[in-house]
Scaffold this active site. Sequence first.
Site, PDB file in Angstrom:
ATOM      1  N   SER A   4       0.822  -1.215   0.000  1.00 11.29           N
ATOM      2  CA  SER A   4       0.000   0.000   0.000  1.00 11.29           C
ATOM      3  C   SER A   4       0.857   1.266   0.000  1.00 11.29           C
ATOM      4  O   SER A   4       1.810   1.392   0.777  1.00 11.29           O
ATOM      5  CB  SER A   4      -0.927   0.013   1.215  1.00 11.29           C
ATOM      6  OG  SER A   4      -1.888  -1.003   1.087  1.00 11.29           O
ATOM      7  N   ASN A  27       1.635  -9.017  11.675  1.00  8.96           N
ATOM      8  CA  ASN A  27       2.510  -7.927  11.259  1.00  8.96           C
ATOM      9  C   ASN A  27       1.960  -6.609  11.765  1.00  8.96           C
ATOM     10  O   ASN A  27       0.748  -6.416  11.866  1.00  8.96           O
ATOM     11  CB  ASN A  27       2.643  -7.885   9.733  1.00  8.96           C
ATOM     12  CG  ASN A  27       1.546  -7.052   9.094  1.00  8.96           C
ATOM     13  OD1 ASN A  27       1.641  -5.820   9.047  1.00  8.96           O
ATOM     14  ND2 ASN A  27       0.484  -7.714   8.636  1.00  8.96           N
ATOM     15  N   GLY A  30       3.232  -0.954   9.766  1.00  6.43           N
ATOM     16  CA  GLY A  30       3.022   0.489   9.940  1.00  6.43           C
ATOM     17  C   GLY A  30       3.028   1.248   8.629  1.00  6.43           C
ATOM     18  O   GLY A  30       3.454   2.404   8.572  1.00  6.43           O
ATOM     19  N   LEU A  31       2.576   0.622   7.569  1.00  2.95           N
ATOM     20  CA  LEU A  31       2.452   1.224   6.232  1.00  2.95           C
ATOM     21  C   LEU A  31       3.754   1.823   5.689  1.00  2.95           C
ATOM     22  O   LEU A  31       3.762   2.945   5.176  1.00  2.95           O
ATOM     23  CB  LEU A  31       1.338   2.296   6.226  1.00  2.95           C
ATOM     24  CG  LEU A  31      -0.037   1.815   6.669  1.00  2.95           C
ATOM     25  CD1 LEU A  31      -0.290   2.177   8.123  1.00  2.95           C
ATOM     26  CD2 LEU A  31      -1.133   2.438   5.823  1.00  2.95           C
ATOM     27  N   CYS A  86      -6.206  -0.979   6.991  1.00 10.33           N
ATOM     28  CA  CYS A  86      -5.001  -1.415   7.713  1.00 10.33           C
ATOM     29  C   CYS A  86      -5.259  -1.370   9.210  1.00 10.33           C
ATOM     30  O   CYS A  86      -5.738  -0.354   9.726  1.00 10.33           O
ATOM     31  CB  CYS A  86      -3.809  -0.533   7.381  1.00 10.33           C
ATOM     32  SG  CYS A  86      -2.371  -1.008   8.356  1.00 10.33           S
ATOM     33  N   GLY A 221      -0.792 -13.502  -0.235  1.00  9.11           N
ATOM     34  CA  GLY A 221       0.318 -12.755   0.345  1.00  9.11           C
ATOM     35  C   GLY A 221       1.139 -13.664   1.233  1.00  9.11           C
ATOM     36  O   GLY A 221       2.232 -14.112   0.884  1.00  9.11           O
TER      37      GLY A 221
HETATM   38  O1  RRO Z   1       1.667  -1.966   6.686  1.00  7.53           O
HETATM   39  C1  RRO Z   1       0.930  -2.566   7.502  1.00  7.53           C
HETATM   40  O2  RRO Z   1       1.132  -2.557   8.723  1.00  7.53           O
HETATM   41  C2  RRO Z   1      -0.254  -3.302   7.045  1.00  7.53           C
HETATM   42  C3  RRO Z   1      -1.127  -2.852   6.087  1.00  7.53           C
HETATM   43 BR1  RRO Z   1      -0.848  -1.284   5.111  1.00  7.53          BR
HETATM   44  C4  RRO Z   1      -2.302  -3.579   5.813  1.00  7.53           C
HETATM   45  O3  RRO Z   1      -3.165  -3.223   4.992  1.00  7.53           O
HETATM   46  N1  RRO Z   1      -2.504  -4.731   6.519  1.00  7.53           N
HETATM   47  C5  RRO Z   1      -1.632  -5.173   7.426  1.00  7.53           C
HETATM   48  O4  RRO Z   1      -1.859  -6.229   8.043  1.00  7.53           O
HETATM   49  N2  RRO Z   1      -0.500  -4.456   7.697  1.00  7.53           N
END
Ligand code: RRO
Length: 261
Positions: A4, A27, A30-31, A86, A221
């Site tokens: 993302s 996980n 944190g984007l 997220c 994924g």
């Molecule tokens: O980056 C993340 O922490 C994250 C995202 Br953007 C998401 O859509 N789903 C996730 O489990 N982690």
Amino acid sequence: MTKSLGPAARPGHINPTVVEVEGGFLNAMGLPNPGVEGYLEELRELKHWGVPVVASFFASTVEEFQSGAKALCGAGADALELNLSCPNVGGEPGMCAADVISVERVTAAVKQVAKSPVFVKLSPNVTDIVGIAVAAENGGADAITAVNTLKAMVIDADFRRPVLANVTGGLSGPALKPVALRCVWEIAEAVKVPIIGCGGVSNWRDAVEYMLAGATAVEIGTGVMYEGLEVYGKVNEGIAGYLRENGFGSVKEIVGLAHRK
Ligand code: RRO
């Protein structure tokens, strides 16, 4: 499908950001991402590979969603996936997938400017995912992706502390599958747009189960962590074998089949 992308570059959370658990992974990345603008060059390069590229993105305001959509479509994204879901964004409005009004408004705003189809990725961390899916459809979504990760946590008994630096994270992998499958099933009974199943697909049988529940496609994924990149080819071959052995001519014939009365 890209990681993302957001309006600005983000380093993400500090480590530990990933931990394996029984039946999957947690996980709290944190984007982390280079920002939409910082990613456009890579997106243009991906276009030379001759495969469809879906750009996943998030934002905090309607205007940012619109400018992200314009930039990503301009660089050739074949579809956009709005990540409204997220679980790792604290107080920011990233989890707008919990609110029907926001979901419809953001989806409609992106549809106004997007030149490519728009998928909306929903969260399982809500009371009524069906209402949210209907809001996305009302906003004009071309497809619904169900679902993002399930909010969860792990504590280390020896250190007597949460393992992830962010304390909570998103659960993905086989443990998520029954929850995600139920979401796909319920959404399929309420909307007409295609559904993309997501959560714990690591072999063809998982993919077929999602299709029987009503998904027309699946995303993979965490399955890559278990099976490597070969997972995509193996799943495709496995689905083809299943269709052949059971006398089906196309995946279209099994989408939603488990709903028959
Ligand atoms: O980056 C993340 O922490 C994250 C995202 Br953007 C998401 O859509 N789903 C996730 O489990 N982690």
